[in-house]
Each structure stands twice: as structure tokens, then as C-alpha cells.
Scaffold this active site. Structure first.
Site, short mmCIF file in Angstrom:
data_model
loop_
_atom_site.label_atom_id
_atom_site.label_comp_id
_atom_site.label_asym_id
_atom_site.label_seq_id
_atom_site.Cartn_x
_atom_site.Cartn_y
_atom_site.Cartn_z
CB VAL A 58 39.52 45.31 53.93
CG1 VAL A 58 40.41 44.13 53.53
CG2 VAL A 58 39.40 45.38 55.45
CB CYS A 59 38.25 46.52 48.87
SG CYS A 59 37.19 45.10 49.26
CB THR A 60 40.89 51.17 50.10
OG1 THR A 60 39.53 51.56 49.82
CG2 THR A 60 41.82 52.33 49.78
CG LEU A 63 41.39 47.48 44.76
CD1 LEU A 63 40.24 48.47 44.74
CD2 LEU A 63 41.39 46.65 43.49
#
Length: 232
Positions: A58-60, A63
Site C-alpha cells: 500500500v505504501c508503495t 509514495l
């Protein structure tokens, strides 16, 4: 600056940060070198958003989304900075994956919070959390999923905490920034779901006589609800 202390805060304890608290200053290693947060922020608005671990799915996507939207943040005079608990070297490797899968690598600094100092300073992990990022997992860093919007006065204007399974909506973050920058300049508030160019609410601190001068032609729906065109 020292942060606001709430009257019920016990001596020696750290309360979670809240709106209108002073954003704590810190020194940290980032993908763009060592920074003093206040010096780096200068007189700009700042978005600080955090991540529990590098190489998380999810963080990928988040960002990459912020990298694509960076011109929009720049247009508003907003500096963006990310944080993840892993080392800066890992961030550089992760950036390659982000570029490959999201089309754009991060084009803003990423803090390497390996000693968890910033995460604890900002109340994202308990102050007594032991150790470093080594061996920690996204699960036990799950609370490092915050968005802080910090004003030029270094006060926290907004904070949102997201679960790991829900990607952040950065279009909403931009909408909130538009609202806060507008309401910082004019005696207005924005209604639910407001977007740039739509009518705004005249704050209760403005008398009808003052409103006649500031917002000619405003509408009174109820004595406490008056709307007007968005100020230029």
C-alpha cells in the site's frame, strides 16, 4: 518552540499530538541528506506522512501517488516529506520499485527513522518502545501511518491516522490544504465536500455589519449559517 501541554498531562508523560500543538523539531537522515526539520520547512506549509516499513504494497502506491502530485503541492507552496522506519539505503532501493510499478520515483525527501526517534516524538509509537527498526515488522509498526499537515507557524493543522490496508487519498489532502490556506487568509470556513471555486461559509466571528462590507451580497440561510462566493 515548546509544544502545548494539556492540563491533564501528567509530569514526565507524552500525550499524543493534537491539532494546534507545536510540531516537534528534529534532526534526521533523509534521502536528500541530513536535515533540521524546522530549517528544512522554513516558512512553508509541510505534509509529513509516515510508513511502517519499506517494501510494503500500500505504501508503495502512496509514495508514487505523492510523486505524481508533487507539482500540485509545489503550486500551493507545500513541502512534502515522507518517513519510514527503515534505513535510508533501503529507501533508495525501494524507490526503484516505486518507479517501476508506479511510474514515478519519490521526488521529495524520505526520512530514515531507524532509531524510531521521530515516530516516538510524534506519538506514532509509544515513548518507551525499545530497540531500533531492526527486526520490527509492519504489524508492530502499524501506528506509523499518519499524515501531519503543519503550517508555516509550525503548528499542527491536521492529522489523520490510516490503517495499513487503506491507501491514503492525497487528492483529499490537497483539498484540505486548499481549505486551510483559504481560511487562514479570509474570515470564512468551508462546508462539507467543498472544492475550489465553490461557495464558503462566513465565520461566526464576523458580524452582519462586517459581512456587508467584506462579503457584499452574501446569503443568510439561518442566523448562524451565512454563505458567500469564495474570496479571490
Amino acid at each position: 518552540m515548546s509544544r502545548t501541554v494539556h492540563p491533564f498531562q501528567a509530569a514526565g508523560t507524552i500525550m499524543p499530538l493534537q491539532i494546534n500543538d507545536v510540531a516537534p523539531n528534529f534532526t534526521a537522515e533523509t534521502t536528500e541528506g541530513t536535515i533540521d526539520f524546522y530549517d528544512w520547512a522554513g516558512d512553508s506549509w509541510v505534509v509529513l506522512f509516515s510508513h511502517p516499513k519499506d517494501f510494503t504494497p500500500v505504501c508503495t502506491t502512496e509514495l508514487g501517488a505523492v510523486a505524481r502530485l508533487k507539482p500540485e503541492f509545489d503550486k500551493r507552496g507545500v513541502k512534502v516529506i515522507g518517513l519510514s522506519v527503515d534505513p535510508v539505503d533501503n529507501h533508495a532501493k525501494w524507490a526503484q520499485d516505486i518507479a517501476e510499478t508506479q511510474g514515478t520515483a519519490p521526488n521529495y525527501p524520505m526520512i530514515g527513522d531507524t532509531e524510531l526517534k521521530v515516530a516516538k516524538l510524534y506519538g506514532m509509537l509509544p515513548a518507551d518502545t525499545a530497540g531500533t527498526s531492526e527486526g520490527r515488522t509492519p504489524a508492530n509498526n502499524a501506528t506509523v501511518r499518519n499524515v501531519f499537515i503543519i503550517g508555516p507557524d509550525k503548528l499542527i493543522k491536521l492529522l489523520i491516522v490510516y490503517p495499513m490496508t487503506t491507501g491514503r487519498n492525497f487528492q483529499e489532502i490537497l483539498r484540505v490544504i486548499d481549505s486551510m490556506q483559504l481560511t487562514a487568509r479570509h474570515k470564512v470556513a468551508t462546508p462539507s465536500d467543498w472544492k475550489q471555486g465553490e461557495d464558503v461559509i462566513i465565520t461566526g466571528a464576523v458580524s452582519n455589519e462586517e459581512a456587508d462590507t467584506l462579503f457584499p451580497g452574501y446569503k443568510t440561510h439561518k442566523p448562524y449559517l451565512r454563505t458567500t462566493k469564495q474570496p479571490a
